[in-house]
Write a protein that holds these residues in place. Structure first.
Motif, PDB file in Angstrom:
ATOM      1  N   UNK A 194       0.782  -1.229   0.100  1.00 15.58           N
ATOM      2  CA  UNK A 194       0.015   0.085   0.078  1.00 15.58           C
ATOM      3  C   UNK A 194       0.793   1.216  -0.084  1.00 15.58           C
ATOM      4  N   UNK A 195       1.928   1.033   0.830  1.00 20.66           N
ATOM      5  CA  UNK A 195       2.765   2.413   0.948  1.00 20.66           C
ATOM      6  C   UNK A 195       3.657   2.605  -0.523  1.00 20.66           C
ATOM      7  N   UNK A 196       4.079   1.314  -0.776  1.00 18.29           N
ATOM      8  CA  UNK A 196       4.897   1.447  -2.129  1.00 18.29           C
ATOM      9  C   UNK A 196       4.090   2.063  -3.395  1.00 18.29           C
ATOM     10  N   UNK A 197       2.819   1.452  -3.435  1.00 20.28           N
ATOM     11  CA  UNK A 197       2.072   1.904  -4.440  1.00 20.28           C
ATOM     12  C   UNK A 197       1.537   3.147  -4.571  1.00 20.28           C
ATOM     13  N   UNK A 198       1.244   3.808  -3.199  1.00 19.49           N
ATOM     14  CA  UNK A 198       1.053   5.031  -2.778  1.00 19.49           C
ATOM     15  C   UNK A 198       1.918   5.870  -3.508  1.00 19.49           C
ATOM     16  N   UNK A 199       3.214   5.608  -3.170  1.00 20.20           N
ATOM     17  CA  UNK A 199       4.074   6.430  -3.428  1.00 20.20           C
ATOM     18  C   UNK A 199       4.700   6.536  -4.895  1.00 20.20           C
ATOM     19  N   UNK A 200       4.502   5.076  -5.513  1.00 22.55           N
ATOM     20  CA  UNK A 200       5.003   5.194  -6.824  1.00 22.55           C
ATOM     21  C   UNK A 200       3.717   5.252  -8.056  1.00 22.55           C
ATOM     22  N   UNK A 201       2.629   5.206  -7.534  1.00 19.31           N
ATOM     23  CA  UNK A 201       1.464   5.269  -8.475  1.00 19.31           C
ATOM     24  C   UNK A 201       0.241   6.218  -7.837  1.00 19.31           C
ATOM     25  N   UNK A 202       0.487   6.583  -6.920  1.00 17.83           N
ATOM     26  CA  UNK A 202      -0.503   7.349  -6.203  1.00 17.83           C
ATOM     27  C   UNK A 202      -1.895   6.627  -5.880  1.00 17.83           C
ATOM     28  N   UNK A 203      -1.681   5.087  -5.672  1.00 12.87           N
ATOM     29  CA  UNK A 203      -2.718   4.348  -5.047  1.00 12.87           C
ATOM     30  C   UNK A 203      -3.339   4.528  -3.841  1.00 12.87           C
ATOM     31  N   UNK A 204      -4.691   4.436  -3.535  1.00  9.99           N
ATOM     32  CA  UNK A 204      -5.313   4.689  -2.265  1.00  9.99           C
ATOM     33  C   UNK A 204      -4.862   3.384  -1.509  1.00  9.99           C
ATOM     34  N   UNK A 205      -3.884   3.855  -0.582  1.00 13.64           N
ATOM     35  CA  UNK A 205      -3.396   2.807   0.577  1.00 13.64           C
ATOM     36  C   UNK A 205      -4.479   1.958   1.272  1.00 13.64           C
ATOM     37  N   UNK A 206      -5.301   2.654   1.828  1.00 12.25           N
ATOM     38  CA  UNK A 206      -6.170   1.973   2.570  1.00 12.25           C
ATOM     39  C   UNK A 206      -6.941   1.069   1.947  1.00 12.25           C
ATOM     40  N   UNK A 207      -7.333   1.365   0.530  1.00 15.17           N
ATOM     41  CA  UNK A 207      -8.386   0.547  -0.126  1.00 15.17           C
ATOM     42  C   UNK A 207      -7.355  -0.697  -0.570  1.00 15.17           C
ATOM     43  N   UNK A 208      -6.112  -0.442  -0.650  1.00 16.93           N
ATOM     44  CA  UNK A 208      -5.056  -1.421  -1.250  1.00 16.93           C
ATOM     45  C   UNK A 208      -4.826  -2.739   0.134  1.00 16.93           C
ATOM     46  N   UNK A 209      -4.889  -2.182   1.188  1.00 22.78           N
ATOM     47  CA  UNK A 209      -4.355  -3.130   2.418  1.00 22.78           C
ATOM     48  C   UNK A 209      -5.678  -3.862   2.640  1.00 22.78           C
ATOM     49  N   UNK A 210      -6.740  -3.122   2.604  1.00 25.16           N
ATOM     50  CA  UNK A 210      -8.068  -3.904   2.888  1.00 25.16           C
ATOM     51  C   UNK A 210      -8.333  -4.771   1.898  1.00 25.16           C
ATOM     52  N   UNK A 211      -8.074  -4.540   0.605  1.00 25.31           N
ATOM     53  CA  UNK A 211      -8.415  -5.686  -0.356  1.00 25.31           C
ATOM     54  C   UNK A 211      -7.588  -6.939  -0.155  1.00 25.31           C
ATOM     55  N   UNK A 212      -6.305  -6.529   0.247  1.00 26.63           N
ATOM     56  CA  UNK A 212      -5.187  -7.789   0.842  1.00 26.63           C
ATOM     57  C   UNK A 212      -5.749  -8.420   1.807  1.00 26.63           C
TER      58      UNK A 212
END
Length: 229
Positions: free
Chosen positions: A102-120
């Motif tokens: 979540x933190x890596x993709x937020x930094x590199x592609x502007x992803x929603x970190x909360x949504x990312x970790x919730x999906x994982x």
């Protein structure tokens, strides 16, 4: 009408891949989850003697060669040096690497970190995988995502006589690789190769880059040949 599944047919290459792929995820997970103390390096140095346990890709060969090359009289010193390198790369506020999706993709592609970790977390729960996190690891840490794949890979091997279960596990792994792990593991590997000169971590980075892509291709190829009748 219920679907029927014909008996699985494996080529020799597929049999070897199915038997060994869990080891690929395990070696990556082990070295990326904690500082490599003497017992860990000794464990994988022994495993390196077993042909095929560590994938024999370019990165795998580099890693195997390094583990085998550590002189006995320098073993403790080398282990201490690699543990210090792990701390520098992955631990604390000044860590060089970002080790969570979540933190890596937020930094590199502007992803929603909360949504990312919730999906994982949701994917883990849907597949009945619960981790014993002793050090407060985040669910989307690179090591836990690799361990999730190892658990499903080993489950797929043990359930190879149960077609529906095996296919379900294969689909879950393909989906997780495509939607999560391969979205960031290869850029992570590229950054790790630049961040370290240690043959341990550069070997792991190359193996990570090569192995996940190869495993996804193998999963897709195998899955395409096992469609329900």
């Amino acid at each position: 009408m219920a679907m029927t599944y014909p008996p699985f047919v494996f080529t020799q290459e597929q049999v070897e891949w199915l038997e060994r792929r869990g080891w690929g995820y395990r070696v990556l997970m082990d070295f990326l989850s904690r500082p490599p103390r003497m017992s860990l390096i000794a464990h994988w140095r022994y495993k390196a003697e077993l042909i095929g346990v560590i994938p024999a890709s370019r990165g795998g060969r580099k890693l195997i060669g390094y583990l085998k090359s550590i002189p006995e009289q320098q073993f403790r010193q080398v282990c201490s040096r690699e543990a210090a390198e792990y701390e520098r790369l992955f631990t604390g506020r000044d860590a060089v690497m970002t080790s969570c999706e979540s933190l890596f993709r937020r930094r590199t592609e502007g992803a929603d970190a909360f949504a990312c970790i919730s999906e994982v977390r949701k994917i883990y729960m849907e597949n009945g995988v619960v981790f014993n996190k002793l050090n407060g690891e985040r669910d989307d840490h690179i090591a836990l995502e690799l361990e999730f794949m190892a658990v499903l890979a080993e489950g797929m091997l043990s359930k190879s006589s149960l077609p529906h279960t095996c296919l379900t596990l294969a689909d879950a792994q393909i989906g997780f690789l495509e939607s999560h792990l391969l979205k960031w593991a290869r850029p992570f590997a590229s950054e790790l190769m630049l961040a370290s000169t240690s043959p341990l971590y550069t070997g792991l980075a190359e193996l990570l880059d090569e192995f996940l892509d190869h495993d996804l291709r193998q999963l897709r190829r195998w899955r395409d040949t096992q469609a329900p009748a």
